[in-house]
Design a protein around this motif. Structure first.
Motif, mmCIF file in Angstrom:
data_model
loop_
_atom_site.group_PDB
_atom_site.id
_atom_site.type_symbol
_atom_site.label_atom_id
_atom_site.label_comp_id
_atom_site.label_asym_id
_atom_site.label_seq_id
_atom_site.Cartn_x
_atom_site.Cartn_y
_atom_site.Cartn_z
ATOM 1 N N GLY A 132 4.355 -0.725 -9.742
ATOM 2 C CA GLY A 132 3.960 0.577 -9.213
ATOM 3 C C GLY A 132 2.482 0.700 -8.900
ATOM 4 N N GLY A 133 2.003 1.932 -8.991
ATOM 5 C CA GLY A 133 0.587 2.220 -8.724
ATOM 6 C C GLY A 133 -0.099 2.646 -10.013
ATOM 7 N N GLY A 134 -1.049 3.561 -9.903
ATOM 8 C CA GLY A 134 -1.706 4.079 -11.092
ATOM 9 C C GLY A 134 -3.081 3.507 -11.350
ATOM 10 N N PHE A 135 -3.395 2.390 -10.682
ATOM 11 C CA PHE A 135 -4.686 1.722 -10.895
ATOM 12 C C PHE A 135 -5.810 2.704 -10.589
ATOM 13 N N VAL A 195 15.542 -0.362 -9.916
ATOM 14 C CA VAL A 195 15.846 0.761 -10.799
ATOM 15 C C VAL A 195 14.532 1.244 -11.393
ATOM 16 N N ARG A 196 14.251 2.521 -11.142
ATOM 17 C CA ARG A 196 12.993 3.094 -11.636
ATOM 18 C C ARG A 196 13.143 3.500 -13.095
ATOM 19 N N LEU A 197 12.241 2.986 -13.888
ATOM 20 C CA LEU A 197 12.268 3.165 -15.335
ATOM 21 C C LEU A 197 11.273 4.253 -15.733
ATOM 22 N N TYR A 226 11.125 1.241 0.351
ATOM 23 C CA TYR A 226 11.468 2.672 0.312
ATOM 24 C C TYR A 226 11.627 3.057 -1.159
ATOM 25 N N MET A 227 10.510 3.465 -1.776
ATOM 26 C CA MET A 227 10.463 3.573 -3.239
ATOM 27 C C MET A 227 10.633 4.991 -3.771
ATOM 28 N N HIS A 228 11.004 5.925 -2.927
ATOM 29 C CA HIS A 228 11.286 7.279 -3.426
ATOM 30 C C HIS A 228 12.637 7.254 -4.143
ATOM 31 N N PHE A 235 8.546 0.707 -12.091
ATOM 32 C CA PHE A 235 8.074 1.895 -12.812
ATOM 33 C C PHE A 235 6.809 2.370 -12.137
ATOM 34 N N HIS A 236 6.410 3.586 -12.457
ATOM 35 C CA HIS A 236 5.111 4.079 -12.007
ATOM 36 C C HIS A 236 4.509 4.806 -13.186
ATOM 37 N N VAL A 237 3.439 4.253 -13.717
ATOM 38 C CA VAL A 237 2.888 4.753 -14.981
ATOM 39 C C VAL A 237 2.109 6.055 -14.815
ATOM 40 N N GLY A 238 2.022 6.585 -13.582
ATOM 41 C CA GLY A 238 1.236 7.804 -13.357
ATOM 42 C C GLY A 238 -0.033 7.427 -12.648
ATOM 43 N N SER A 239 -0.639 8.373 -11.962
ATOM 44 C CA SER A 239 -1.807 8.030 -11.155
ATOM 45 C C SER A 239 -3.087 8.133 -11.965
ATOM 46 N N GLN A 240 -4.032 7.236 -11.665
ATOM 47 C CA GLN A 240 -5.338 7.243 -12.344
ATOM 48 C C GLN A 240 -5.143 7.091 -13.844
ATOM 49 N N ILE A 241 -4.612 5.932 -14.240
ATOM 50 C CA ILE A 241 -4.372 5.703 -15.674
ATOM 51 C C ILE A 241 -5.700 5.645 -16.414
ATOM 52 N N ALA A 262 3.190 -4.689 -6.489
ATOM 53 C CA ALA A 262 2.426 -3.513 -6.932
ATOM 54 C C ALA A 262 2.323 -2.563 -5.749
ATOM 55 N N GLU A 263 2.187 -1.278 -6.053
ATOM 56 C CA GLU A 263 2.107 -0.251 -5.004
ATOM 57 C C GLU A 263 0.837 0.576 -5.180
ATOM 58 N N PRO A 264 -0.324 -0.022 -5.023
ATOM 59 C CA PRO A 264 -1.556 0.737 -5.229
ATOM 60 C C PRO A 264 -1.810 1.713 -4.087
ATOM 61 N N GLY A 265 -2.341 2.864 -4.424
ATOM 62 C CA GLY A 265 -2.748 3.827 -3.411
ATOM 63 C C GLY A 265 -4.210 4.171 -3.618
ATOM 64 N N ARG A 266 -4.428 5.004 -4.636
ATOM 65 C CA ARG A 266 -5.755 5.535 -4.927
ATOM 66 C C ARG A 266 -6.835 4.456 -5.007
ATOM 67 N N VAL A 267 -6.566 3.367 -5.715
ATOM 68 C CA VAL A 267 -7.603 2.372 -5.969
ATOM 69 C C VAL A 267 -8.047 1.691 -4.670
ATOM 70 N N TYR A 302 0.840 -1.207 0.000
ATOM 71 C CA TYR A 302 0.000 0.000 0.000
ATOM 72 C C TYR A 302 0.875 1.258 0.000
ATOM 73 N N ALA A 303 0.574 2.212 -0.891
ATOM 74 C CA ALA A 303 1.341 3.455 -1.002
ATOM 75 C C ALA A 303 0.870 4.446 0.068
ATOM 76 N N VAL A 304 1.696 4.634 1.092
ATOM 77 C CA VAL A 304 1.284 5.399 2.272
ATOM 78 C C VAL A 304 0.990 6.858 1.944
ATOM 79 N N LYS A 305 1.652 7.425 0.932
ATOM 80 C CA LYS A 305 1.435 8.855 0.669
ATOM 81 C C LYS A 305 -0.003 9.169 0.267
ATOM 82 N N THR A 306 -0.719 8.187 -0.260
ATOM 83 C CA THR A 306 -2.093 8.419 -0.714
ATOM 84 C C THR A 306 -2.994 8.823 0.442
ATOM 85 N N ASN A 307 -2.798 8.160 1.574
ATOM 86 C CA ASN A 307 -3.530 8.504 2.798
ATOM 87 C C ASN A 307 -2.844 7.767 3.946
#
Ligand SMILES: *Cc1c(COP(=O)(O)O)cnc(C)c1O
Length: 405
Positions: free
Chosen positions: A217-220, A140-142, A89-91, A181-187, A261-266, A45-50
């Motif tokens: 990553g996240g983005g879902f 390695v973040r792509l 620690y994915m930053h 990788f992280h394809v961006g949020s809310q794909i 996977a690192e889902p946050g928003r979904v 779970y991506a903690v920054k989301t909440n």
């Protein structure tokens, strides 16, 4: 925390002048379990989301035992609520002192980066603490390209050829290596992950080093509302995205690689709604007690249409207009500055007036996490609500509940 069946009950009982967050732990747990059940790997779970303690606790109780963290405060928040959880620690860009804290005090052994100077920082810490690099997994973040409401590759990620070099350098340094990788949020389309996987495949083949893991990553996307006067965009469902992703993972030869996977928003979007009060109606404008500096930050409202539900104050005896007809209202936030106006209108019954409440749904992601103390306003009242937002009575009129169809 006070408990209510619905947000309407909470509003009519408390008659709040301050914004009230309605937390739905059962919805949160169900959404966390649903994601983990669909994803064929580890869910972090991506903690920054909440990062509220109540959220971390519920996510952990739902069986999620890994968390994507980015800062010392997030390490501590997770450790307090879930002492045995694994932290990733994915930053990609970190202070050396934070890397040391992560490895030394929090025992973190999974880390991400996208540049050789980050390898140098990490290696200084690993040497100073006499840690075996073989016990550390470095992702390695792509960089990726795709369509999402929020692009992240403008900021982070190594270009493919550079990623190859980084993987080889890390491998020579004795680290276990992965690609993330992280394809961006809310794909917005299901091809997004495929493009990223194709790129990861290219990098893996050129690098020629054993891969310990692949992190998608996240983005879902979470489900939101839509403006009833615009054509609803066709959003892929989570099931469709997961089915595609599962196939693509196999097709690109990652079927045997451990996945993360690192889902946050979904996971957290549906778990909260927000009760706001109309402080003043001025024509077709509503002044409410929350806004872009609190739970409705502009980055959000510019791209996402929030579903909303009208909660009329029964104490208002006479109203103007036709309750059966909806109209677009410009929504002004609670602070004394001209930026604090939402970029999208709310569709509400014509009769909405000073003193009424509005329940804004699906605000669990990137809302309370982004609230500020600007102008002395800081919403911090929480109640627990049993009924999911979309079941809290028919959406009568107003803003957009397309997702519930
Ligand atoms: C923000 C972030 C996430 C969560 O993204 P969502 O789109 O909310 O799922 C996951 N991983 C990293 C590295 C992030 O920065």
């Amino acid at each position: 925390m006070q408990r209510f069946e619905t947000a309407r009950d909470a509003a009519l009982t408390l008659r709040p002048d301050r914004p009230v967050y309605c937390f739905r732990p059962d919805v949160l747990k169900a959404d966390a379990r649903r994601f983990a059940g669909l994803f064929p790997g580890k869910t972090a779970y991506a903690v920054k989301t909440n990062g509220e303690a109540m959220v971390l606790k519920a996510v952990s109780e739902a069986g999620i035992s890994a968390f994507d963290v980015a800062s010392p405060a997030e390490f501590a928040a997770v450790r307090t609520v879930a002492p045995d959880a694994e932290m990733l620690y994915m930053h990609p860009v970190k202070a050396q002192s934070d890397i040391r804290l992560a490895l030394e005090a929090f025992g973190i052994r999974v880390i991400a980066l996208d540049h050789e100077d980050e390898i140098a920082k990490l290696t200084r810490v690993v040497k100073a603490l006499d840690i075996d690099p073989g016990s550390v997994t470095v992702f390695v973040r792509l960089q990726t390209k795709g369509h999402a409401a929020y692009e992240l590759s403008k900021k982070f990620g190594a270009a493919p050829a550079h990623a190859v070099e980084l993987l080889q350098r890390l491998h020579r340094g004795g680290y276990r290596v992965g690609i993330c990788f992280h394809v961006g949020s809310q794909i917005e389309d299901a091809d997004t992950y495929e493009r990223a996987l194709a790129s990861a495949d290219w990098v893996r083949n050129r690098a020629g080093v054993p891969l310990a893991a692949l992190d998608v990553g996240g983005g879902f996307p979470a489900e939101y509302g839509h403006d009833p006067n615009r054509k609803a965009p066709r959003m892929p469902s989570l099931d469709e995205i997961m089915a595609r992703l599962g196939n693509d993972i196999v097709e690109y030869g990652f079927g045997d690689v451990p996945l993360v996977a690192e889902p946050g928003r979904v996971i957290v979007a549906r778990a909260f709604s927000l009760i706001v009060r109309v402080l003043l109606r001025k024509g077709r404008r509503l002044y409410i007690n929350d806004g872009i500096w609190s739970s409705l930050s502009d980055s959000w409202t510019g791209k996402i249409t929030l579903p909303a539900r009208f909660i009329p104050d029964p104490a208002i005896r006479t109203r103007n207009g036709d309750a059966g007809r909806t109209a677009a209202f410009r929504v002004c936030g609670g602070t004394c500055d001209s930026v604090d106006i939402l970029s999208r209108p709310f569709w509400l019954p014509e009769t909405v007036d000073t003193g009424d409440w509005i329940e804004i749904g699906h605000i669990g992601a990137y809302s309370m996490a982004l609230r500020t103390h600007f102008n002395g306003f800081y919403p911090d009242t929480f109640v627990e609500v049993a009924t999911p937002f979309e079941e809290g009575g028919a959406p009568d009129s107003f803003a957009s509940l397309e997702t519930m169809a």
